[in-house]
Design a protein around this motif. Structure first.
Motif, PDB file in Angstrom:
ATOM      1  N   ARG A   1       0.833  -1.204   0.000  1.00  0.00           N
ATOM      2  CA  ARG A   1       0.000   0.000   0.000  1.00  0.00           C
ATOM      3  C   ARG A   1       0.864   1.248   0.000  1.00  0.00           C
ATOM      4  NH1 ARG A   1      -2.613   0.463   4.562  1.00  0.00           N
ATOM      5  NH2 ARG A   1      -2.350  -1.612   5.449  1.00  0.00           N
ATOM      6  N   GLN A   2       1.942   1.219   0.778  1.00  0.00           N
ATOM      7  CA  GLN A   2       2.862   2.357   0.794  1.00  0.00           C
ATOM      8  C   GLN A   2       3.584   2.486  -0.546  1.00  0.00           C
ATOM      9  OE1 GLN A   2       5.354   1.394   4.130  1.00  0.00           O
ATOM     10  NE2 GLN A   2       3.749   1.782   5.656  1.00  0.00           N
TER      11      GLN A   2
ATOM     12  N   ASN B   1       2.610   1.377  -3.563  1.00  0.00           N
ATOM     13  CA  ASN B   1       1.727   1.649  -4.701  1.00  0.00           C
ATOM     14  C   ASN B   1       1.046   3.010  -4.643  1.00  0.00           C
ATOM     15  OD1 ASN B   1       2.178  -0.825  -5.998  1.00  0.00           O
ATOM     16  ND2 ASN B   1       0.617  -1.861  -4.761  1.00  0.00           N
ATOM     17  N   MET B   2       1.176   3.712  -3.533  1.00  0.00           N
ATOM     18  CA  MET B   2       0.492   4.987  -3.382  1.00  0.00           C
ATOM     19  C   MET B   2       0.941   5.969  -4.467  1.00  0.00           C
ATOM     20  SD  MET B   2       0.266   7.344   0.061  1.00  0.00           S
ATOM     21  CE  MET B   2      -0.135   5.879   1.018  1.00  0.00           C
ATOM     22  N   GLY B   3      -0.002   6.434  -5.260  1.00  0.00           N
ATOM     23  CA  GLY B   3       0.286   7.412  -6.296  1.00  0.00           C
ATOM     24  C   GLY B   3       0.881   6.843  -7.566  1.00  0.00           C
TER      25      GLY B   3
ATOM     26  N   ARG C   1       2.112  -0.449 -10.474  1.00  0.00           N
ATOM     27  CA  ARG C   1       1.787  -1.058  -9.181  1.00  0.00           C
ATOM     28  C   ARG C   1       2.309  -2.485  -9.109  1.00  0.00           C
ATOM     29  NH1 ARG C   1      -4.210  -1.374  -8.371  1.00  0.00           N
ATOM     30  NH2 ARG C   1      -3.716  -1.729  -6.188  1.00  0.00           N
TER      31      ARG C   1
ATOM     32  N   ASN D   1      -3.958  -5.425  -2.794  1.00  0.00           N
ATOM     33  CA  ASN D   1      -2.533  -5.482  -3.124  1.00  0.00           C
ATOM     34  C   ASN D   1      -1.967  -6.889  -3.061  1.00  0.00           C
ATOM     35  OD1 ASN D   1      -1.859  -2.555  -3.389  1.00  0.00           O
ATOM     36  ND2 ASN D   1      -2.611  -2.505  -1.283  1.00  0.00           N
TER      37      ASN D   1
END
Length: 249
Positions: A88-89, A91-93, A99, A148
């Motif tokens: 999650r960290q 893939n952010m943005g 991803r 994820n």
């Protein structure tokens, strides 16, 4: 001298990246580097020394045989949630093609650690079949497109670890049939997705309802009823039909 050494009972973990082959060469290169870093961080948090993992690398993932002192409970209960947080960290943005999303399969059994080209053993074969099963791939591609990571454990691991220790809620797992028809593989397994209820699809399926036969409607007096009968003489009414008042004769 024996033909081969005795096998060892070990935990087997298989991890694959989703949609790896659809990436450009540059993105594949970058994804491999980031995958290794994420796996190293996850194993460090689990307290399992990464160099002690016997690894068989592939471009889009790895097969790993864990050391004998690795905790099955910590692995099953913590690996997927840890990977989920790290991803999650990461893939952010990021764009969709940038991803990293992972499929994880966990099994255990006898493995030969001194194979000439890998790790012979049915436990390894099973882990590889689980990771490639369409039902696990479908979990990320269709059912949970924003997830994820998705985990599949063998029926044995679910019974021995998940149910007994409940570090992950057993009721959030969905029992599935992992199948690869071209490999002749079909085994029950259990699917889990962090922050999702994988079992919800089972609960949402209504039980089949068998329609009850409709009762015959009562015939009011004076109704003309068509029967496959023949009548003669004074009972003839129309084209071999009868008229009666409330009683069948």
């Amino acid at each position: 001298m024996p033909e081969f050494s005795d096998p060892k009972r070990r935990v087997v973990v298989s991890v694959d990246m989703e949609s790896y082959s659809r990436r450009s060469n540059a993105l594949q290169y970058r994804a491999q580097q980031d995958f290794r870093r994420i796996m190293d961080e996850a194993s460090a948090e689990l307290g399992v020394h990464r160099p002690a993992w016997l690894q068989q690398q592939a471009g889009d993932g790895e097969l790993a045989i864990l050391p004998p002192d690795a905790s099955e409970r910590a692995l099953v209960g913590n690996l997927t949630p840890t990977l989920d947080r790290l991803l999650r960290q990461y893939n952010m943005g990021r764009s969709e093609e940038g991803r990293i999303r992972l499929r994880v399969a966990v099994h255990q059994g006898l493995v030969h650690l001194d194979g000439a080209n890998g790790f012979p053993g049915d436990a390894v074969v099973t882990a590889c079949r689980l990771i490639d099963s369409p039902v696990l791939k479908d979990a990320l591609k269709r059912r949970f497109p924003r997830a994820n990571v998705a985990l599949m454990v063998s029926d044995q691991m679910y019974t021995d670890v998940v149910c007994h220790y409940q570090d992950l809620r057993p009721d959030l797992f969905q029992k599935v049939q992992a199948e690869l028809q071209d490999k002749g593989f079909s085994q029950p397994a259990w699917l889990y997705v962090p922050h999702e209820n994988a079992a919800e699809e089972d609960a949402a399926q209504p039980a089949p309802v068998t329609p009850s036969p409709r009762p015959a409607a009562a015939e009011p007096p004076g109704t003309q009823v068509f029967r496959d009968i023949q009548a003669y003489g004074p009972t003839v009414f129309g084209n071999h039909n009868t008229q009666h008042n409330g009683e069948h004769r």
